[in-house]
Each structure stands twice: as structure tokens, then as C-alpha cells.
Design a protein around this motif. Sequence first.
Motif, PDB file in Angstrom:
ATOM      1  N   SER A  51     -13.008  40.045 -26.270  1.00  0.00           N
ATOM      2  CA  SER A  51     -13.770  40.213 -24.970  1.00  0.00           C
ATOM      3  C   SER A  51     -14.578  41.432 -24.830  1.00  0.00           C
ATOM      4  CB  SER A  51     -12.507  40.675 -24.041  1.00  0.00           C
ATOM      5  OG  SER A  51     -11.698  41.650 -24.345  1.00  0.00           O
ATOM      6  N   SER A  53     -13.947  44.345 -24.211  1.00  0.00           N
ATOM      7  CA  SER A  53     -13.753  45.600 -23.298  1.00  0.00           C
ATOM      8  C   SER A  53     -13.934  47.104 -23.554  1.00  0.00           C
ATOM      9  CB  SER A  53     -12.064  45.332 -22.755  1.00  0.00           C
ATOM     10  OG  SER A  53     -11.321  45.810 -23.929  1.00  0.00           O
ATOM     11  N   SER A  54     -13.991  47.191 -24.662  1.00  0.00           N
ATOM     12  CA  SER A  54     -14.526  48.633 -25.225  1.00  0.00           C
ATOM     13  C   SER A  54     -15.640  48.773 -26.163  1.00  0.00           C
ATOM     14  CB  SER A  54     -13.160  49.476 -25.646  1.00  0.00           C
ATOM     15  OG  SER A  54     -12.500  48.633 -26.953  1.00  0.00           O
ATOM     16  N   PRO A 354     -13.504  45.610 -11.260  1.00  0.00           N
ATOM     17  CA  PRO A 354     -14.130  44.313 -12.108  1.00  0.00           C
ATOM     18  C   PRO A 354     -13.292  44.010 -13.090  1.00  0.00           C
ATOM     19  CG  PRO A 354     -15.221  46.461 -12.604  1.00  0.00           C
ATOM     20  CD  PRO A 354     -14.312  46.833 -11.137  1.00  0.00           C
ATOM     21  N   THR A 355     -13.241  42.692 -13.448  1.00  0.00           N
ATOM     22  CA  THR A 355     -12.210  42.362 -14.596  1.00  0.00           C
ATOM     23  C   THR A 355     -13.246  41.481 -15.528  1.00  0.00           C
ATOM     24  OG1 THR A 355     -11.471  40.673 -13.458  1.00  0.00           O
ATOM     25  CG2 THR A 355     -10.220  42.559 -13.290  1.00  0.00           C
ATOM     26  N   LEU A 356     -12.609  41.412 -16.756  1.00  0.00           N
ATOM     27  CA  LEU A 356     -13.183  40.277 -17.623  1.00  0.00           C
ATOM     28  C   LEU A 356     -12.601  38.947 -17.563  1.00  0.00           C
ATOM     29  CD1 LEU A 356     -12.992  42.680 -20.764  1.00  0.00           C
ATOM     30  CD2 LEU A 356     -15.112  41.843 -19.705  1.00  0.00           C
ATOM     31  N   LYS A 360      -8.495  41.397 -18.196  1.00  0.00           N
ATOM     32  CA  LYS A 360      -8.414  43.172 -18.475  1.00  0.00           C
ATOM     33  C   LYS A 360      -9.622  43.484 -17.679  1.00  0.00           C
ATOM     34  CE  LYS A 360      -7.127  42.258 -23.386  1.00  0.00           C
ATOM     35  NZ  LYS A 360      -7.462  42.725 -24.727  1.00  0.00           N
ATOM     36  N   ASP A 362     -12.668  45.570 -16.616  1.00  0.00           N
ATOM     37  CA  ASP A 362     -14.114  45.618 -17.487  1.00  0.00           C
ATOM     38  C   ASP A 362     -14.432  47.071 -17.165  1.00  0.00           C
ATOM     39  OD1 ASP A 362     -16.714  45.468 -18.134  1.00  0.00           O
ATOM     40  OD2 ASP A 362     -17.042  43.396 -17.009  1.00  0.00           O
ATOM     41  N   ARG A 363     -14.158  47.612 -18.364  1.00  0.00           N
ATOM     42  CA  ARG A 363     -14.433  49.233 -18.522  1.00  0.00           C
ATOM     43  C   ARG A 363     -16.070  49.572 -18.587  1.00  0.00           C
ATOM     44  NH1 ARG A 363      -9.638  51.859 -19.026  1.00  0.00           N
ATOM     45  NH2 ARG A 363      -7.735  50.268 -19.600  1.00  0.00           N
ATOM     46  N   GLU A 364     -16.486  48.703 -19.259  1.00  0.00           N
ATOM     47  CA  GLU A 364     -18.060  49.031 -19.179  1.00  0.00           C
ATOM     48  C   GLU A 364     -18.786  48.795 -17.788  1.00  0.00           C
ATOM     49  OE1 GLU A 364     -20.043  49.940 -21.775  1.00  0.00           O
ATOM     50  OE2 GLU A 364     -18.305  50.189 -22.771  1.00  0.00           O
ATOM     51  N   ALA A 365     -18.368  47.826 -17.193  1.00  0.00           N
ATOM     52  CA  ALA A 365     -19.042  47.689 -15.808  1.00  0.00           C
ATOM     53  C   ALA A 365     -18.460  49.150 -15.024  1.00  0.00           C
ATOM     54  CB  ALA A 365     -18.237  46.589 -14.996  1.00  0.00           C
TER      55      ALA A 365
END
Length: 371
Positions: A51, A53-54, A354-356, A360, A362-365
Amino acid sequence: MRLHPVDGADARAVRDALPAALDGLRPIALGFTPDADDEVPDGTAVVIATSGSSGVPKRVVLSGDALTASARATARRVGEGQWMLPLLAGYVAGVQVLVRSLLAGHEPVMLDGHFGPQAFVDATAALDAGIRFTSLVPAQLSTLLDASTELPAVRTALAAYDAILIGGQSLPAPLRERALEAGASIVRTYGSSETAGGCVYDGIPLDGVRVVEIDGEVRVAGPTLATGYLGDPELTARVFVPDDVGVVWYRTGDAGTVSDAGVVSVHGRIDNVIVSGGVNVSLDRVERVVRGIPGLAQAVVIGTTDERWGEASVVFATELQNPDAVLETVRERVAAELGKPARPSHIHVLSQLPTLASGKPDREALRRLLR
């Protein structure tokens, strides 16, 4: 061997493709379209795009042997029965629900449409009488528990499973307690695509899996490990490292410990660290404390620059009536457990986090929102 793309959002298509994939006859690509020159080793069953996520997404190569070793070890730990799939089949947790079903000789029940409380109830009702299992991420479990106050059928459905595997991210203690009070049989899992899914259940490695801690990092060995990363031999060599006797260890990048009794405790990502006032602060540990506060079970903690301290953390949450008062509580609790340098500086309240696609955060968002 050549890869064959399958739509990971189509659970039935993935299920239909898995028998030939597990036999090594027709390996499949999930989450990406393979290039014409992408070749995988003999025995490959599935290549899964993570995904991301990080960080940058990776393409994890999993053999049929690794997937079946994980599924069989799970059956030895929790039992065999029928599975309900509420997760995307394009991620390793979803793939494993399907693999476990195939090996047990049961057709899995697939959620009809998007995940939601009523869809979960309906899918549960479609299961045969007997031993039942499912797998959820914490956000899904939270959604179901929130709905159970107005829909008693959700509570009944949760209690209908012999085991509900929870993975994908850490399970906050208050959320686990709510689930147990609702009659759910919760099994916390730890693992990743690189370990063919969960490889540690409630702190105890599955049969055949070895876990050690070296220099503060959790490392895993055993028959469930991935072959490596498609098209990235350098990353494969850095992450999958053989020891002096040839045993390959997966460097998870997670900080944790292994007790003398063999119980694994994971504290967060080694690289998810900020330096606040000259002190190293693990954002994963901050997030764990924050999520233990009522109303913040799904909160996300992100690092940011700070003029005074160099770096600090901020909390993203939803549905807070008095953010200033909540922030004061957060800072007091974090300071008491982790020290003053770890205190978050702000709380940002969003209508929805926001989620992936995996469920999980969405930390980048969220980092983009901060920027």
C-alpha cells in the motif's frame, strides 16, 4: 515465469486464479500491471504491490510454499473452518483468507458490495453452521462496534465467529476491550506482505516462524518469508539477510523486543522517529498513547517541523467537541508516559480521516495537508 494481472478489487477473480497460482502454473500480479519483461522465479504464486502507507510501494514476491505454510500454521493455531472475506483480496490479508479457505476445502463467503455494518451482518448470516473465522483491520472493527449500539444484529454477528483476526496496524487497548465486551473472540496478529501475512498471533510466533530482536529491530525467519522484491535486487539484499549458517532473516524495520518466554512485543517503526528538543521520539509510541484516550481510538499522529523544538508531532482526529481540552489531556497523558519532548503540539479535526484502499490511515495524505 510471466505474471498475469488480476484485479485485486474482484475477490472472486482472485479466488478463481489462486489454485493455479499456488501450484506455480500461473503466477498472478495484484495491485499493479506487470511489465512485459517482468519475470518471477519458479514457484512464485502471487506478487503483491504494498500500500505504500509510509513510503514508496514495493512489489513483494510470494511463493506458493510461503502462502500455504502460513495458512496451515494459522489452521494449527486457531482451527479450520469457513472464512468470511471483508477485506480487499488484493492485499495479503485478503489473499490469505482465500488461501486458508481453499486449503480447508470451504468456499469463502464474500462481502456483497462495500464494507459496512449491514453488509457484515448479511455476510455472516450466509456462513454455514460450524466453525467460522474472519479477518478485519482495526478501523473496520471500530465501525462495527460503533454501529452495534443501534443495530444489535452487528453485536450478534461479531460474537458468531470462533476467531476474528485483527491486523494491518496496532489494535488500541480500548478498542480491544470494547470488542471483548461485545463477545468477539479477538486474535491480534503481526506481520506484513513480506511474511505472507500475520506470522505472530497474540505475541506468539506461528509454528515454524522464528523471531529475534537485533539492535532493537524485530527480525523474522521461517517458511512464510517472501522471495524478495520484484525488480529490486538491491532492496531484496538489504531486507532479506542470510546469517552465518545461511538462514534468511527479514529485517522488518519495526522496533520491538522478544521476551525470554518468546513473546514478541512491537513498539512501532524504527524510522518513524522525530528529534524534539534533542530527544528521539517514536511517533508510533505517541500514537499508541493517544489512541488509549477515549474518543481517539482511530487518531493518527504525524511528525512536523517546529520552530522551537526542531520537530514535533500533531494529532489528526474526527468528531471532537472540544479540541483544546482534548489536546490538554493528550499532552498530559503523553508527558506522563513518554516524557515532555513527546507531547503533540496540535490537534487537527477532520470530518473524515483519509485512508488507503487497505483501510490503513493514509499518512502521506495527512503530511500533504500539513504542508
